[in-house]
Design an enzyme around this catalytic site. Sequence first.
Site, PDB file in Angstrom:
ATOM      1  CB  CYS A 101     -39.702   7.507  42.457  1.00 36.71           C
ATOM      2  SG  CYS A 101     -40.388   7.951  40.881  1.00 36.71           S
ATOM      3  CB  THR A 188     -39.644  -0.127  39.660  1.00 33.31           C
ATOM      4  OG1 THR A 188     -40.921  -0.635  40.008  1.00 33.31           O
ATOM      5  CG2 THR A 188     -39.807   0.999  38.682  1.00 33.31           C
ATOM      6  CB  CYS A 295     -45.451   8.699  38.766  1.00 30.14           C
ATOM      7  SG  CYS A 295     -46.038   7.160  39.507  1.00 30.14           S
TER       8      CYS A 295
HETATM    9 FE1  SF4 Z   1     -41.668   6.263  40.267  1.00 31.47          FE
HETATM   10 FE2  SF4 Z   1     -44.231   5.870  39.844  1.00 31.47          FE
HETATM   11 FE3  SF4 Z   1     -42.461   4.244  38.719  1.00 31.47          FE
HETATM   12 FE4  SF4 Z   1     -42.857   4.094  41.348  1.00 31.47          FE
HETATM   13  S1  SF4 Z   1     -44.360   3.663  39.743  1.00 31.47           S
HETATM   14  S2  SF4 Z   1     -40.864   4.194  40.319  1.00 31.47           S
HETATM   15  S3  SF4 Z   1     -43.290   6.209  41.843  1.00 31.47           S
HETATM   16  S4  SF4 Z   1     -42.705   6.402  38.311  1.00 31.47           S
HETATM   17 FE    FE Z   2     -43.484   1.439  41.977  1.00 30.35          FE
END
Ligand code: SF4
Ligand code: FE
Length: 490
Positions: A101, A188, A295
């Site tokens: 995301c 991430t 999410c």
């Molecule tokens: Fe996507 Fe949720 Fe991971 Fe952020 S925390 S990258 S919004 S899955």
């Molecule tokens: Fe995140």
Amino acid sequence: MDAKEYEQSLKKLKLNVYVLGKKVDSPVDDPILRPSMLAVALTYELATMPEYRDVMTATSHVSGKTINRFTHIHQSTDDLVKKSKMGRLLGSLSGCCFQRCVGMDALNALSITTHVIDQKHGTAYYPRFLKYLAHVQDGDMTCDGAMTDPKGDRSLPPSKQADPDQYLHAVEERKDGIVVRGAKVHQTGAVNSHEVIVMPTATMREADKEYAISFAVPSDARGITYIIGRQSCDTRKLEGMTFDRGNVCYGGHEAMIIFDDVFVPWDRVFMYKEHEFTTQLVEHFAAYHRQSYACKVGVGDVLIGATQVIAEYNGVDKASHVKDKIIEMNHLNETLYCGCIACAAEGHREQSGTYLVDLLLANVHKQNITRFPYEIARLAQDIAGGILVTLPSAKDFESPDVGKWVEKYTRAKDGIPAENRCRVLRLIENITMGAAAVGYLTESMHGAGSPQAQRIMINRLVNMREKQAIAKKLCGIQPAAEGKSKGTEG
Ligand code: SF4
Ligand code: FE
């Protein structure tokens, strides 16, 4: 790409990755990293399945081709709503962070800001961005959105830091591009990405304009190093496929990305010293990413399901207080869903044609995300029982000496194998205090901005004057009279 092609495409990258102090030759095959790659692969796999196509794919406004929604620029509120649904779907099928995301949110934020900068300065960032977007869409790439600088002394702006690299900046300007130095932290899905899109971390003032910088580089560009962050219980993944992992399929990862004099050609630079647009870029990216916390609703689905299962295995599912606690978990989780759907449905069109979520509602949604998952996790632990933290290991089950005892005394309801009970307990442990708690709890707190960041935005965006005016009108306060007596209004 499908999931297999995605994995193959990552194998071609020459990433410089460190896990537990050691360089990793093939991140895709590393036992600690592989579950996170499989979680991203799910975003490719689902896009090829007819039942998910509507949510997982979109039509590119650049090429007219069908693309993965993670590379799409939202063209309507319907697109925004589908994005929220996609987040919940993937969270509910992976039980963890699926990582893709951040890049989608970076692309959408840049599609707005590059256009606005060009309007003001006559620059050509927007056409440059569209060319880059076509590259990402054609390659069905996963992009990492890199925003958070290390920040050094928080009381000082970038230009006053003792170490100028505490915020990422250009150290050399060349004819063909710039050379950048610094780091981005809490990244991430970093090593599962083909591209890294860098944005400033906060509003930059005139004195800090050297730090007002946004660009994209291939994830294996020379000078980039990834240092993987530790997660609670991460080394359980080194123990093989035992049920002690909790989630035996998927996981997430976070990394520190070092930019040690990385060259960026001009056609990949989307902001350079236009400090007056940093607020907008940061706020838009943050709002999109706060929406993305749909999410957590999906991960909540998994946790609620696991809690119902353990209640049944323990034989307590009929107890009225247990039923009520599970109702409360669902109530909280669906309330979260309301927020991510609402900010999408109330979105609007920006100058570039990109649809942006309602900023106030996106911030309210994320503020709820900093709280409700903790309460949902508390109720899951309440129902699961203390065995969550006292359960012997999967290896004890295999032991010729103690295996029979462990098996006998971890059994609950007749007919349910002890191992099944242990598996679901480990899943609850994984989400509420193990590796997936990184995503479900602490990331809910700090990802896309810590709680105070949303409170500042809520304060700024709420129309307080209007609320006051209505209240005064309804109770008969005359603005003119009040102005005269207090000398403040009128
Ligand atoms: Fe996507 Fe949720 Fe991971 Fe952020 S925390 S990258 S919004 S899955
Ligand atoms: Fe995140």
